[in-house]
Write a protein that holds these residues in place. Structure first.
Motif, PDB file in Angstrom:
ATOM      1  N   LEU A  69       0.825  -1.206   0.000  1.00  8.93           N
ATOM      2  CA  LEU A  69       0.000   0.000   0.000  1.00  8.93           C
ATOM      3  C   LEU A  69       0.862   1.261   0.000  1.00  8.93           C
ATOM      4  O   LEU A  69       0.551   2.245  -0.685  1.00  8.93           O
ATOM      5  CB  LEU A  69      -0.916   0.009   1.227  1.00  8.93           C
ATOM      6  CG  LEU A  69      -2.205  -0.803   1.123  1.00  8.93           C
ATOM      7  CD1 LEU A  69      -2.851  -0.949   2.496  1.00  8.93           C
ATOM      8  CD2 LEU A  69      -3.184  -0.160   0.157  1.00  8.93           C
ATOM      9  N   ASP A  70       1.963   1.243   0.751  1.00 12.03           N
ATOM     10  CA  ASP A  70       2.842   2.414   0.809  1.00 12.03           C
ATOM     11  C   ASP A  70       3.462   2.715  -0.550  1.00 12.03           C
ATOM     12  O   ASP A  70       3.638   3.881  -0.907  1.00 12.03           O
ATOM     13  CB  ASP A  70       3.945   2.189   1.846  1.00 12.03           C
ATOM     14  CG  ASP A  70       3.472   2.460   3.260  1.00 12.03           C
ATOM     15  OD1 ASP A  70       2.517   3.236   3.422  1.00 12.03           O
ATOM     16  OD2 ASP A  70       4.055   1.898   4.204  1.00 12.03           O
ATOM     17  N   VAL A  71       3.800   1.669  -1.297  1.00  7.68           N
ATOM     18  CA  VAL A  71       4.357   1.868  -2.641  1.00  7.68           C
ATOM     19  C   VAL A  71       3.341   2.561  -3.539  1.00  7.68           C
ATOM     20  O   VAL A  71       3.642   3.559  -4.201  1.00  7.68           O
ATOM     21  CB  VAL A  71       4.779   0.514  -3.257  1.00  7.68           C
ATOM     22  CG1 VAL A  71       5.122   0.676  -4.741  1.00  7.68           C
ATOM     23  CG2 VAL A  71       5.975  -0.053  -2.514  1.00  7.68           C
ATOM     24  N   PHE A  72       2.122   2.044  -3.560  1.00  9.36           N
ATOM     25  CA  PHE A  72       1.068   2.634  -4.409  1.00  9.36           C
ATOM     26  C   PHE A  72       0.687   4.027  -3.916  1.00  9.36           C
ATOM     27  O   PHE A  72       0.507   4.954  -4.716  1.00  9.36           O
ATOM     28  CB  PHE A  72      -0.166   1.729  -4.418  1.00  9.36           C
ATOM     29  CG  PHE A  72       0.057   0.395  -5.065  1.00  9.36           C
ATOM     30  CD1 PHE A  72       0.895   0.266  -6.156  1.00  9.36           C
ATOM     31  CD2 PHE A  72      -0.576  -0.749  -4.588  1.00  9.36           C
ATOM     32  CE1 PHE A  72       1.105  -0.955  -6.770  1.00  9.36           C
ATOM     33  CE2 PHE A  72      -0.378  -1.979  -5.186  1.00  9.36           C
ATOM     34  CZ  PHE A  72       0.464  -2.079  -6.292  1.00  9.36           C
ATOM     35  N   PHE A  73       0.541   4.169  -2.595  1.00  8.27           N
ATOM     36  CA  PHE A  73       0.090   5.429  -2.012  1.00  8.27           C
ATOM     37  C   PHE A  73       1.059   6.565  -2.337  1.00  8.27           C
ATOM     38  O   PHE A  73       0.650   7.663  -2.737  1.00  8.27           O
ATOM     39  CB  PHE A  73      -0.047   5.253  -0.499  1.00  8.27           C
ATOM     40  CG  PHE A  73      -0.599   6.458   0.208  1.00  8.27           C
ATOM     41  CD1 PHE A  73      -1.866   6.922  -0.063  1.00  8.27           C
ATOM     42  CD2 PHE A  73       0.156   7.111   1.178  1.00  8.27           C
ATOM     43  CE1 PHE A  73      -2.387   8.030   0.598  1.00  8.27           C
ATOM     44  CE2 PHE A  73      -0.354   8.211   1.840  1.00  8.27           C
ATOM     45  CZ  PHE A  73      -1.629   8.673   1.548  1.00  8.27           C
TER      46      PHE A  73
END
Length: 311
Positions: A69-73
């Motif tokens: 999620l952190d990568v996409f966010f």
């Protein structure tokens, strides 16, 4: 009849990071390095969780999802912001703006809900250790994670539709480095007080609910720790929660300060500073927070990099 003079906005102009021209290249290099570290750190964590069988546990399953999620966010906003730092044009189309708005809130709300699921995992592990493998089996973890993604999807859809129905006829300058609710509502031709309250209410259903679930879990954990007579055992049990608590304060605390506050010129300026913390630095800090004191993850990462260097 006032609506007859409305002209629909086809694109928006992002304010970007307000800084002296001399400092913009410095900020660009700094944020680029942080973004690259975010990608490398979080993708490495995901790879380690997948490749190492010792990490095939509920806690690391949630950690792998959090890292993904952190990568996409971070990727939703940072590349556009970096482009704005080196280019004169900071335009974004109407569709592009609301696509960015949708994915920002989709991924952000999903992460908030995932953090609440991780707090429940810590509660079960500390307070009900004998039933841990029953309550946190593979199916239960998959259902919790799927629920987080689904609720995030529906929440963001409601927010995006609510804002996209606004008539935008004023200046198209978005006073932010990405498209977000408050600066977009400032551009509406209509009175937006009701929509601001609705947007805050919808956010509260997810953000505040997640925070309350986390708070409830740690209240029960706290009472359980007080019942443990051994100071060493209490410290050992609490040490498994420190990384999660740090991320919660960094992420959810900043997010609630940003989205539940009033919309004023000063608040929008503070929102930009808070957004830099949430979108640029927090995703980069998460891999450090979860690996610096975690021997299992560090060992898995060493094995991962060793295999990569050998091949």
């Amino acid at each position: 009849m006032e609506g007859l003079n409305w002209t629909r906005v086809s694109q928006f102009h992002l304010l970007g990071i307000a800084a002296h021209p001399f400092l913009q290249p410095v900020i660009f290099v700094l944020f680029l390095l942080v973004y690259v570290f975010t990608l490398v750190g979080n993708l490495s964590t995901v790879s380690a969780v997948i490749s190492d069988e010792k990490l095939h546990t509920p806690m690391y399953f949630f950690l792998g999802n959090l890292s993904l999620l952190d990568v996409f966010f971070s990727s939703v906003t940072v590349p556009k912001m970096l482009a704005g730092l080196v280019g004169e044009e900071k335009l974004i189309s109407f569709v592009g703006c609301f696509t960015q708005l949708y994915f920002f809130h989709f991924l952000g709300s999903t992460e908030a809900l995932l953090l609440s699921s991780m707090s429940y995992d810590r509660y079960v592990a500390i307070c009900k250790p004998l039933r841990y493998h029953v309550l946190m089996g593979k199916l239960a973890c998959a259902q919790l994670t799927l629920t987080c993604w689904l609720v995030g999807f529906l929440y963001s859809l409601a927010e995006t539709v609510l804002i996209s129905l606004q008539p935008f006829c004023k200046k198209n300058m978005v006073t932010h480095f990405y498209c977000d609710i408050k600066p977009l509502l400032k551009l509406s031709c209509k009175d937006t007080h009701l929509y601001e309250r609705l947007a805050a209410f919808i956010f509260a259903l997810v953000g505040v609910s997640s925070f309350l679930l986390i708070l409830t879990s740690y209240i029960f954990i706290g009472f359980h720790l007080l019942s443990i007579k051994s100071r060493q055992e209490r410290r050992k049990a609490f040490s498994t929660c420190t990384a999660h608590l740090t991320v919660v304060f960094l992420y959810l605390g900043t997010a609630m300060f940003t989205f539940l506050g009033p919309t004023t010129e000063n608040s929008l300026e503070m929102d930009r500073l808070s957004a830099i913390m949430v979108t640029v630095f927090t995703p980069a800090l998460n891999p450090l927070i979860y690996t610096l004191r975690n021997k299992d993850v560090k060992k898995a990462l060493r094995n991962l990099y060793f295999r990569a260097s050998v091949t």
